[in-house]
Each structure stands twice: as structure tokens, then as C-alpha cells.
Design a protein around this motif. Structure first.
Motif, mmCIF file in Angstrom:
data_model
loop_
_atom_site.group_PDB
_atom_site.id
_atom_site.type_symbol
_atom_site.label_atom_id
_atom_site.label_comp_id
_atom_site.label_asym_id
_atom_site.label_seq_id
_atom_site.Cartn_x
_atom_site.Cartn_y
_atom_site.Cartn_z
ATOM 1 N N ILE A 96 39.920 16.392 93.622
ATOM 2 C CA ILE A 96 39.590 16.545 94.792
ATOM 3 C C ILE A 96 39.136 17.771 95.559
ATOM 4 O O ILE A 96 38.040 18.076 96.357
ATOM 5 C CB ILE A 96 40.722 15.810 95.768
ATOM 6 N N ALA A 97 40.066 18.758 95.237
ATOM 7 C CA ALA A 97 39.595 20.066 95.655
ATOM 8 C C ALA A 97 38.624 20.739 95.096
ATOM 9 O O ALA A 97 37.705 21.248 96.060
ATOM 10 C CB ALA A 97 40.855 20.988 95.141
ATOM 11 N N GLY A 98 37.857 20.375 93.930
ATOM 12 C CA GLY A 98 36.689 20.894 93.536
ATOM 13 C C GLY A 98 35.447 20.194 94.445
ATOM 14 O O GLY A 98 34.641 20.991 94.666
ATOM 15 N N ARG A 99 35.608 18.977 94.745
ATOM 16 C CA ARG A 99 34.632 18.236 95.310
ATOM 17 C C ARG A 99 34.476 18.795 96.759
ATOM 18 O O ARG A 99 33.409 18.635 97.387
ATOM 19 C CB ARG A 99 35.096 16.766 95.217
ATOM 20 N N MET A 100 35.578 19.413 97.414
ATOM 21 C CA MET A 100 35.860 19.606 98.603
ATOM 22 C C MET A 100 35.133 21.061 98.766
ATOM 23 O O MET A 100 34.966 21.587 99.781
ATOM 24 C CB MET A 100 37.263 19.763 99.194
ATOM 25 N N GLY A 101 34.934 21.986 97.606
ATOM 26 C CA GLY A 101 34.511 23.213 97.759
ATOM 27 C C GLY A 101 35.494 24.421 97.706
ATOM 28 O O GLY A 101 35.110 25.517 97.831
ATOM 29 N N PHE A 102 36.859 23.953 97.218
ATOM 30 C CA PHE A 102 37.954 25.159 96.877
ATOM 31 C C PHE A 102 37.369 26.070 95.835
ATOM 32 O O PHE A 102 36.651 25.466 94.827
ATOM 33 C CB PHE A 102 39.120 24.540 96.706
ATOM 34 N N SER A 103 37.803 27.369 95.843
ATOM 35 C CA SER A 103 37.539 28.204 94.490
ATOM 36 C C SER A 103 38.284 27.776 93.504
ATOM 37 O O SER A 103 39.157 26.983 93.579
ATOM 38 C CB SER A 103 37.678 29.532 94.894
ATOM 39 N N TYR A 104 37.988 28.283 92.212
ATOM 40 C CA TYR A 104 38.935 27.901 91.142
ATOM 41 C C TYR A 104 40.346 28.560 91.347
ATOM 42 O O TYR A 104 41.162 27.691 90.896
ATOM 43 C CB TYR A 104 38.206 28.967 89.826
ATOM 44 N N ASP A 105 40.592 29.664 91.779
ATOM 45 C CA ASP A 105 41.840 30.125 91.907
ATOM 46 C C ASP A 105 42.723 29.125 93.221
ATOM 47 O O ASP A 105 43.885 28.865 92.820
ATOM 48 C CB ASP A 105 42.058 31.598 92.726
ATOM 49 N N GLU A 106 42.039 28.754 93.978
ATOM 50 C CA GLU A 106 42.721 27.960 95.188
ATOM 51 C C GLU A 106 43.045 26.452 94.235
ATOM 52 O O GLU A 106 43.917 26.044 94.604
ATOM 53 C CB GLU A 106 41.723 27.807 96.304
ATOM 54 N N TYR B 128 46.387 12.121 99.891
ATOM 55 C CA TYR B 128 45.532 13.413 100.099
ATOM 56 C C TYR B 128 44.896 13.072 101.155
ATOM 57 O O TYR B 128 44.088 12.128 101.217
ATOM 58 C CB TYR B 128 44.450 13.472 98.916
ATOM 59 N N SER B 129 44.985 13.886 102.449
ATOM 60 C CA SER B 129 44.063 13.637 103.549
ATOM 61 C C SER B 129 43.155 14.982 103.512
ATOM 62 O O SER B 129 43.431 16.003 103.405
ATOM 63 C CB SER B 129 44.953 13.884 104.591
ATOM 64 N N LEU B 130 41.666 14.508 103.308
ATOM 65 C CA LEU B 130 40.802 15.246 103.308
ATOM 66 C C LEU B 130 40.080 15.628 104.549
ATOM 67 O O LEU B 130 39.691 14.597 105.084
ATOM 68 C CB LEU B 130 39.524 14.836 102.192
ATOM 69 N N TYR B 131 39.998 16.678 105.154
ATOM 70 C CA TYR B 131 39.708 17.046 106.398
ATOM 71 C C TYR B 131 38.309 18.237 106.187
ATOM 72 O O TYR B 131 38.213 18.448 104.795
ATOM 73 C CB TYR B 131 40.443 17.982 107.323
ATOM 74 N N LYS B 132 37.480 18.308 107.030
ATOM 75 C CA LYS B 132 36.420 19.250 106.766
ATOM 76 C C LYS B 132 36.778 20.629 106.527
ATOM 77 O O LYS B 132 36.092 21.405 105.842
ATOM 78 C CB LYS B 132 35.436 19.464 108.067
ATOM 79 N N ASP B 133 37.914 21.124 107.299
ATOM 80 C CA ASP B 133 38.325 22.537 107.009
ATOM 81 C C ASP B 133 39.555 22.701 105.910
ATOM 82 O O ASP B 133 40.343 23.893 105.675
ATOM 83 C CB ASP B 133 38.511 23.222 108.222
ATOM 84 N N ARG B 134 40.249 21.297 105.551
ATOM 85 C CA ARG B 134 41.446 21.695 104.813
ATOM 86 C C ARG B 134 41.859 20.358 104.030
ATOM 87 O O ARG B 134 41.274 19.539 104.312
ATOM 88 C CB ARG B 134 42.593 21.880 105.862
ATOM 89 N N LEU B 135 42.835 20.574 103.120
ATOM 90 C CA LEU B 135 43.528 19.327 102.120
ATOM 91 C C LEU B 135 44.790 19.372 102.590
ATOM 92 O O LEU B 135 45.531 20.413 102.324
ATOM 93 C CB LEU B 135 42.862 19.677 100.725
#
Length: 158
Positions: free
Chosen positions: A29-39, A71-78
Motif C-alpha cells: 500500500i505504502a509503495g503504491r502511494m509513493g512513500f520512500s523506501y525508508d518510510e 488502512y485509510s488511504l488519503y492523498k497526503d497520508r496513510l
């Protein structure tokens, strides 16, 4: 508060062997949203600590129990919610026992497993809330642009 544009919910048996499934889901989910590897690594650690705590401590007297993960996926946060309906705990008492690791007092090799769980969750996520009524609910938030800055806050530079 804006509505999430996607919501994913999972339920797993309250057993440590299912935590890997939740780590993989959080990573995807985080990868799909665009979070960095460390995040993504931070998210995986935080969610696995929350799930492991629920699996190990919530259902001590019962054979069966489950942990719900949302998991709630928002444009600016997870936002990730980990909830169980097992035994609750005294958050203030527990907070007194957690804190920064002190190398002079304790060697890291001998720290008990899971001893840093709540501290890690609070350190790795941007916002964390604990609710303990009928079980324990942990709400963790990670912003895409790092820590949230208060909207309308004044800047220091001209």
C-alpha cells in the motif's frame, strides 16, 4: 476531515506468524502511494510492532482471538488502525517504562523482545493515538511529505 479515497481492512488470527502478511500489505500500500523506501520500512516496523503486541498480549487467557487492521488511504497520508478486543493495559504506566535506549544501563543484546514496541511506533510514525476500552486500538498516521505542519502556521523566513 476529508474522506479517505480508499479503505482496506483485514482481520488476522491473533498469532505472531500472521504479522508478516500485514507487513507485506503495508509495504504494498505504502509503495503504491509513493512513500520512500525508508518510510515504507518505518511503516512496516510500526505496524508489525502493533500487531505483535496485540497477538502476544491481548488474548492471554483465550485460545482464539483476532486482530483487525484498517488502512485509510488519503492523498497526503496513510492511517493504519490496529485493533483487538482482548485485555487492555494501563497506558500511563506503560509509558513510564518506555523511552530512549540507554547504552550505559543496558546492552541491546539483552533487551527483551518487544520491549521497545510502543517507543518504536511513536518514533517511526508522524502521529500515534492509543485507545484502550474494550481491547486496544492503535491509530498510526504517516504523511507523504514527512511530519505534518500545522495549517496556517506562520513561517520563520521572510
Amino acid at each position: 476531515m476529508s474522506q479517505p479515497y480508499d479503505y482496506i481492512e483485514m482481520k488476522i488470527p491473533a498469532k505472531p506468524e500472521y504479522v508478516g502478511v500485514i507487513r507485506l500489505t503495508a509495504s504494498g500500500i505504502a509503495g503504491r502511494m509513493g512513500f520512500s523506501y525508508d518510510e515504507i520500512e518505518d511503516l512496516k516496523i510500526a505496524v508489525s510492532e502493533a500487531c505483535t503486541n496485540a497477538a502476544q498480549h491481548a488474548y492471554k487467557s483465550q485460545e482464539k482471538g483476532e486482530v483487525s487492521i484498517g488502512y485509510s488511504l488519503y492523498k497526503d497520508r496513510l492511517e493504519i488502525i490496529v485493533a483487538d478486543r482482548g485485555t487492555s493495559f494501563d497506558l500511563q504506566e506503560l509509558r513510564k517504562k518506555i523511552g530512549p535506549y540507554d547504552q550505559e544501563k543496558e546492552s541491546i543484546e539483552y533487551m527483551r523482545e518487544g520491549g521497545l514496541g510502543l517507543y518504536l511506533i511513536e518514533t517511526l510514525m508522524d502521529e500515534v493515538e492509543f485507545h484502550h476500552n474494550e481491547g486496544v486500538t492503535v491509530l498510526m498516521t504517516k504523511y507523504l511529505e514527512g511530519e505534518k505542519v500545522e495549517s496556517g502556521a506562520k513561517t520563520i523566513s521572510p
